[in-house]
Design a protein around this motif. Sequence first.
Motif, PDB file in Angstrom:
ATOM      1  N   VAL A 119      17.743  11.459  36.845  1.00 16.48           N
ATOM      2  CA  VAL A 119      18.141  12.190  38.039  1.00 16.48           C
ATOM      3  C   VAL A 119      19.572  12.660  37.810  1.00 16.48           C
ATOM      4  O   VAL A 119      20.468  11.844  37.629  1.00 16.48           O
ATOM      5  N   GLU A 160      31.061  14.724  34.161  1.00 17.85           N
ATOM      6  CA  GLU A 160      32.306  14.148  33.608  1.00 17.85           C
ATOM      7  C   GLU A 160      32.069  12.658  33.429  1.00 17.85           C
ATOM      8  O   GLU A 160      31.738  11.960  34.387  1.00 17.85           O
ATOM      9  N   HIS A 161      32.190  12.196  32.192  1.00 16.40           N
ATOM     10  CA  HIS A 161      32.097  10.764  31.910  1.00 16.40           C
ATOM     11  C   HIS A 161      33.435  10.305  31.323  1.00 16.40           C
ATOM     12  O   HIS A 161      33.832  10.785  30.262  1.00 16.40           O
ATOM     13  N   HIS A 213      36.462  11.019  32.050  1.00 18.54           N
ATOM     14  CA  HIS A 213      37.385  12.151  31.908  1.00 18.54           C
ATOM     15  C   HIS A 213      37.023  13.124  30.797  1.00 18.54           C
ATOM     16  O   HIS A 213      37.858  13.929  30.383  1.00 18.54           O
ATOM     17  N   SER A 260      30.298  16.544  39.811  1.00 22.40           N
ATOM     18  CA  SER A 260      30.586  15.114  39.655  1.00 22.40           C
ATOM     19  C   SER A 260      30.875  14.480  41.015  1.00 22.40           C
ATOM     20  O   SER A 260      30.995  15.172  42.035  1.00 22.40           O
ATOM     21  N   TYR A 261      30.997  13.157  40.999  1.00 24.19           N
ATOM     22  CA  TYR A 261      31.156  12.406  42.244  1.00 24.19           C
ATOM     23  C   TYR A 261      32.478  12.687  42.968  1.00 24.19           C
ATOM     24  O   TYR A 261      32.552  12.652  44.175  1.00 24.19           O
ATOM     25  N   TYR A 262      33.508  12.916  42.182  1.00 14.81           N
ATOM     26  CA  TYR A 262      34.833  12.863  42.801  1.00 14.81           C
ATOM     27  C   TYR A 262      35.410  14.253  43.044  1.00 14.81           C
ATOM     28  O   TYR A 262      34.881  15.254  42.574  1.00 14.81           O
TER      29      TYR A 262
HETATM   30  C1  LIG Z   1      30.129   6.170  32.279  1.00 15.96           C
HETATM   31  C2  LIG Z   1      30.472   7.061  33.442  1.00 15.96           C
HETATM   32  C3  LIG Z   1      31.725   7.580  33.562  1.00 15.96           C
HETATM   33  C4  LIG Z   1      32.049   8.419  34.635  1.00 15.96           C
HETATM   34  N1  LIG Z   1      33.298   8.971  34.675  1.00 15.96           N
HETATM   35  C5  LIG Z   1      33.545   9.894  35.638  1.00 15.96           C
HETATM   36  C6  LIG Z   1      34.790  10.606  35.613  1.00 15.96           C
HETATM   37  O1  LIG Z   1      35.627  10.404  34.751  1.00 15.96           O
HETATM   38  N2  LIG Z   1      35.010  11.548  36.577  1.00 15.96           N
HETATM   39  C7  LIG Z   1      34.083  11.817  37.553  1.00 15.96           C
HETATM   40  O2  LIG Z   1      34.338  12.698  38.393  1.00 15.96           O
HETATM   41  N3  LIG Z   1      32.901  11.142  37.601  1.00 15.96           N
HETATM   42  C8  LIG Z   1      32.622  10.192  36.656  1.00 15.96           C
HETATM   43  N4  LIG Z   1      31.415   9.556  36.658  1.00 15.96           N
HETATM   44  C9  LIG Z   1      30.458   9.830  37.756  1.00 15.96           C
HETATM   45  C10 LIG Z   1      29.693  11.125  37.503  1.00 15.96           C
HETATM   46  O3  LIG Z   1      30.395  12.148  38.142  1.00 15.96           O
HETATM   47  C11 LIG Z   1      28.293  10.990  38.086  1.00 15.96           C
HETATM   48  O4  LIG Z   1      27.581   9.955  37.411  1.00 15.96           O
HETATM   49  C12 LIG Z   1      27.504  12.279  38.008  1.00 15.96           C
HETATM   50  O5  LIG Z   1      26.349  12.114  38.785  1.00 15.96           O
HETATM   51  C13 LIG Z   1      27.119  12.602  36.573  1.00 15.96           C
HETATM   52  O6  LIG Z   1      26.409  13.811  36.513  1.00 15.96           O
HETATM   53  P1  LIG Z   1      24.809  13.864  36.422  1.00 15.96           P
HETATM   54  O7  LIG Z   1      24.276  13.425  37.770  1.00 15.96           O
HETATM   55  O8  LIG Z   1      24.473  15.287  36.141  1.00 15.96           O
HETATM   56  O9  LIG Z   1      24.347  12.952  35.336  1.00 15.96           O
HETATM   57  C14 LIG Z   1      31.086   8.697  35.618  1.00 15.96           C
HETATM   58  C15 LIG Z   1      29.793   8.168  35.473  1.00 15.96           C
HETATM   59  C16 LIG Z   1      29.504   7.371  34.406  1.00 15.96           C
HETATM   60  C17 LIG Z   1      28.079   6.828  34.261  1.00 15.96           C
END
Ligand SMILES: Cc1cc2nc3c(=O)[nH]c(=O)nc-3n(C[C@H](O)[C@H](O)[C@H](O)COP(=O)(O)O)c2cc1C
Length: 397
Positions: A13, A75-76, A78, A109-111
Motif C-alpha cells: 500500500v 522519502e526514507h 531523508h 510523504s507523511y510529514y
Molecule cells: C524507513 C522509513 C523512513 C522514513 N523516513 C521518512 C523521512 O525521512 N521523511 C518523511 O517525510 N517520511 C519518512 N517516512 C514515512 C514515509 O513518508 C511514509 O512511509 C510514506 O507512506 C512512504 O511512501 P509510500 O506510501 O509511497 O511507500 C519514512 C518511512 C520509513 C518506512
Amino acid sequence: MKLVGIVGSSAEVSYNRTLLKYIKKQFKSMFDLEILEIKEVPMFNQSDDQTNSEVIQNIHRKILESDGVIIATPEHNHTIPAGLKSLLEWLSFKIHSLEDKPVMIVGASYYDQGSSRAQLHLRQILDAPGVNAMVMPGNEFLLGKVKEAFDENEDLKDQRTIDFLESTLEKFIKFVKLVSVIEEPKETVAKPEDLYATGKVDTTIEGVDMAADDWVEQAAKAVNAVEGNTYVKLDRGILTVDQLNYFLASMPMELTYADHNNQFLYYNYTKEADEMLASRTPGQAGNPLANCHPESKFNSVSWVIQQLRSGATDAVRVHVPTHGPDKYVVHNYQAMHDKEGNYKGINEYILDFKPIIDWYLKQTGQKLVGDVDAVSGASQNDSHGGVDAVSSASVKG
Ligand SMILES: Cc1cc2nc3c(=O)[nH]c(=O)nc-3n(C[C@H](O)[C@H](O)[C@H](O)COP(=O)(O)O)c2cc1C
C-alpha cells in the motif's frame, strides 16, 4: 502523449502509487500514463548483472517508448528508497534508459516537508552522467501530510492542491514538447544490419549452405529435426508437428519468420508464389535476407529491422496499395522477443484487411464516408518505401 509513471515505493500500500493513479485518472485527457512498479527489481549488484532480466528490460523498453517519465518518490530517512535507487543503478549500468528523457519528480510523504529532501537527492542522481535525464527545473510537487490528502475514492481532497498539480503537469507537457524539439533525432542502432547473415546466433544451423534450394531438408537432417506426428511441447500446450503445420497454414494471413541473424527461416507455405500477396518460394527458406531483396531495397529493409531490434517500436506497418481497390493489404513487421525481452527476430504477417473491414461495417450497420484512397495509400506515412522487409523482393501488384 505517452508518459510512464514510476512508483518509487515497493510497499503493497503506497501513497506514491495512489498519487500516480490519481494523476492517471484525473488528467487522462492530457496524456496516457502507464504506471510501472519497482517491486520486482532486484537489488543492484555489479557482480551479478541482471540488465537482461525481464523486469529491467521491460522498464527499459517502456521508458524508451515513452515521451516522458514521472517518478513518484517516497522519502526514507531523508532520501529516496533503496529500491528506487537500485532501479536507477540498473538503468545507468549497461543501459541508459533515461538519457535525455524528460523527467518530472513528484512525491508524497507523511510529514510537512513531503519528500522534499528525497526529491532534491533524486534530482542530483538523475543528473549523474550515467543517468543523464532531462529533469524539469523547478516545478516541484510535494504532497505532505499524505495520510489526510486522499478521500475514500483515492481522490485528492484539496482543490488548491489539485489545481497546483494540474499546473505543474501542464508545465511538464510543455517541457516534454520543448525537449523533443531541441533533441536531435537519435540513430536508432549503432551497428548497420548484416543482411547477409554472416554472423551466428544460438539457433543458427551451421554447415548447410543458406542459399541451397533444399536448405530445409539439409538443415532438418543436420539437427535431427522432428516431423510428422512427433509431439512438441509448447508454452501452453502440446501439438504434433503436423498439427502445428495445420494451425499455421490455416492462419488467414501470410506469415514469415526471419531470425535475429537476419536469416529467413520459415513461411506458412499454402499457395504458389504467384497467388500470394507477397510472393515467396519454397527455396527461399534458409536464405539470408540479402538474397531475398534487390540491393536497392537494402536501406529500407535495414531501417525496418533496426526499428524493431532497437526497441524504437514493436511494430512497423506498411500499406501496399498496388493490389487495387478490392484489397487493403498491409505488411506488418512485428518484433519477437524471448522471455527476458531479448530481440529474436521478425514475425511478418501480410494481411488483406478489406474483408475484415467489410465484415465489421456490415455487423455494425456502418458505412465508410468520404473518399478512401485505396490505390495511392495517401494516408500512409512510410517514408521507407513499400518494401517487404522479410522475404520478398517484389510486392505483388
Ligand atoms: C524507513 C522509513 C523512513 C522514513 N523516513 C521518512 C523521512 O525521512 N521523511 C518523511 O517525510 N517520511 C519518512 N517516512 C514515512 C514515509 O513518508 C511514509 O512511509 C510514506 O507512506 C512512504 O511512501 P509510500 O506510501 O509511497 O511507500 C519514512 C518511512 C520509513 C518506512
